[in-house]
Design a protein around this motif. Sequence first.
Motif, mmCIF file in Angstrom:
data_model
loop_
_atom_site.group_PDB
_atom_site.id
_atom_site.type_symbol
_atom_site.label_atom_id
_atom_site.label_comp_id
_atom_site.label_asym_id
_atom_site.label_seq_id
_atom_site.Cartn_x
_atom_site.Cartn_y
_atom_site.Cartn_z
ATOM 1 N N SER A 33 36.193 59.409 25.191
ATOM 2 C CA SER A 33 36.153 60.686 26.129
ATOM 3 C C SER A 33 37.299 60.267 27.060
ATOM 4 N N VAL A 34 37.982 61.374 27.550
ATOM 5 C CA VAL A 34 39.314 61.415 28.347
ATOM 6 C C VAL A 34 39.211 62.619 29.163
ATOM 7 N N ALA A 35 39.576 62.747 30.391
ATOM 8 C CA ALA A 35 39.892 63.634 31.226
ATOM 9 C C ALA A 35 41.172 63.607 31.889
ATOM 10 N N ILE A 36 41.731 64.833 32.370
ATOM 11 C CA ILE A 36 42.823 64.824 33.116
ATOM 12 C C ILE A 36 42.599 65.571 34.581
ATOM 13 N N SER A 37 43.032 64.855 35.504
ATOM 14 C CA SER A 37 42.952 65.411 36.850
ATOM 15 C C SER A 37 43.564 66.747 36.865
ATOM 16 N N PRO A 38 43.033 67.512 37.933
ATOM 17 C CA PRO A 38 43.571 69.019 38.145
ATOM 18 C C PRO A 38 44.884 69.157 38.436
ATOM 19 N N ASP A 39 45.549 67.954 39.070
ATOM 20 C CA ASP A 39 46.996 68.021 39.322
ATOM 21 C C ASP A 39 48.168 67.574 38.005
ATOM 22 N N GLY A 40 47.201 67.045 36.792
ATOM 23 C CA GLY A 40 47.961 66.939 35.707
ATOM 24 C C GLY A 40 48.740 65.467 36.110
ATOM 25 N N LYS A 41 48.605 64.738 37.000
ATOM 26 C CA LYS A 41 49.224 63.678 37.222
ATOM 27 C C LYS A 41 48.626 62.326 36.742
ATOM 28 N N ARG A 42 47.125 62.157 36.491
ATOM 29 C CA ARG A 42 46.648 61.235 36.013
ATOM 30 C C ARG A 42 45.500 61.526 35.048
ATOM 31 N N ALA A 43 44.852 60.558 34.119
ATOM 32 C CA ALA A 43 43.913 60.946 33.172
ATOM 33 C C ALA A 43 43.020 59.367 33.334
ATOM 34 N N ILE A 44 41.728 59.775 32.944
ATOM 35 C CA ILE A 44 40.616 58.791 32.876
ATOM 36 C C ILE A 44 39.967 58.708 31.638
ATOM 37 N N SER A 45 40.044 57.637 30.949
ATOM 38 C CA SER A 45 39.529 57.310 29.661
ATOM 39 C C SER A 45 37.874 56.365 29.893
ATOM 40 N N ALA A 46 37.376 56.873 28.720
ATOM 41 C CA ALA A 46 36.164 55.966 28.647
ATOM 42 C C ALA A 46 35.905 55.413 27.359
ATOM 43 N N SER A 47 35.400 54.117 27.292
ATOM 44 C CA SER A 47 35.663 53.496 25.869
ATOM 45 C C SER A 47 34.303 52.577 25.642
ATOM 46 N N TRP A 48 34.133 52.355 24.130
ATOM 47 C CA TRP A 48 33.275 51.332 23.858
ATOM 48 C C TRP A 48 33.444 49.924 24.155
ATOM 49 N N ASP A 49 34.204 49.681 25.109
ATOM 50 C CA ASP A 49 34.730 48.329 25.748
ATOM 51 C C ASP A 49 33.962 48.150 27.210
ATOM 52 N N ASN A 50 33.322 49.217 27.362
ATOM 53 C CA ASN A 50 32.277 49.183 28.566
ATOM 54 C C ASN A 50 33.181 49.630 30.014
ATOM 55 N N THR A 51 34.443 49.999 29.666
ATOM 56 C CA THR A 51 35.171 50.219 30.825
ATOM 57 C C THR A 51 35.806 51.763 30.849
ATOM 58 N N LEU A 52 36.278 51.975 32.058
ATOM 59 C CA LEU A 52 37.059 53.242 32.083
ATOM 60 C C LEU A 52 38.518 52.642 32.621
ATOM 61 N N LYS A 53 39.582 53.769 32.182
ATOM 62 C CA LYS A 53 40.839 53.396 32.791
ATOM 63 C C LYS A 53 41.634 54.494 33.352
ATOM 64 N N VAL A 54 42.198 54.335 34.479
ATOM 65 C CA VAL A 54 42.890 55.445 35.156
ATOM 66 C C VAL A 54 44.429 55.257 34.838
#
Length: 241
Positions: A33-54
């Motif tokens: 899964s992935v989502a983009i911040s409202p200002d379009g400057k950042r994204a956050i991703s969710a993974s099967w490696d048990n982490t999220l990354k910004v």
Amino acid sequence: AISGSRDNTLKVWNLTTGEVLCTLTSHSDSVNSVAISPDGKRAISASWDNTLKVWNLATGAELFTLNGHSDWVNAVAIAPDGQRAISGSRDHTLKVWNLATGKELFTLNGHSRSIYAVAISLDGKLAISGSRDHTLKVWNLADGAESFTLNGHSNSVLAVDASFDAKQVISGSDDNTLKVWNLATGKELFTLTGHSSSVYAVAIAADGKRAISGSYDNKVKVWNLETGAELFTIHGHSSWV
């Protein structure tokens, strides 16, 4: 646009030319899964490696990793203020994160099985989660308290979205149906039937009058949210939508 893949990467795309601007490579397992911040400057991703990354979308750099889940992270959403994110995991919990610091604010406990879907209301006050325990839960994002549980599906809830006016929620399930809920009362308004397999994706139009769903039956359906009627089916895909 940004996409996540089972090849463990994300790609940022130029929608004018169709070119790949950069590839984001830090996850060690599938990106779900992935989502983009409202200002379009950042994204956050969710993974099967048990982490999220910004991620910084201008440079492709990883800003920080969000650690805390003990199993696959299946879903993520960013609040409209861009300051918080919420994630759902196979460890049965949701976590709310501060996106400025990367710190966990609190953990939401209540589901008894994996969480597959999450959405945040436009006013940023409520989160809605869908789970393999056949329920949805509505949460108060100010304190992490559970507001109520939405019961009605007979199988896993795989997809959820909230209307822009925060009055309705729609869910898609492994029971082949969608349900529309009143977010103020927690009551089911109606059930949308027509898919012949699991409903894996759903989105509500900005005007709140229509929704669109994607299913393992290879079909996309458009629905009238005021009446619950199916408006039309879009054919063309030869595999899961």
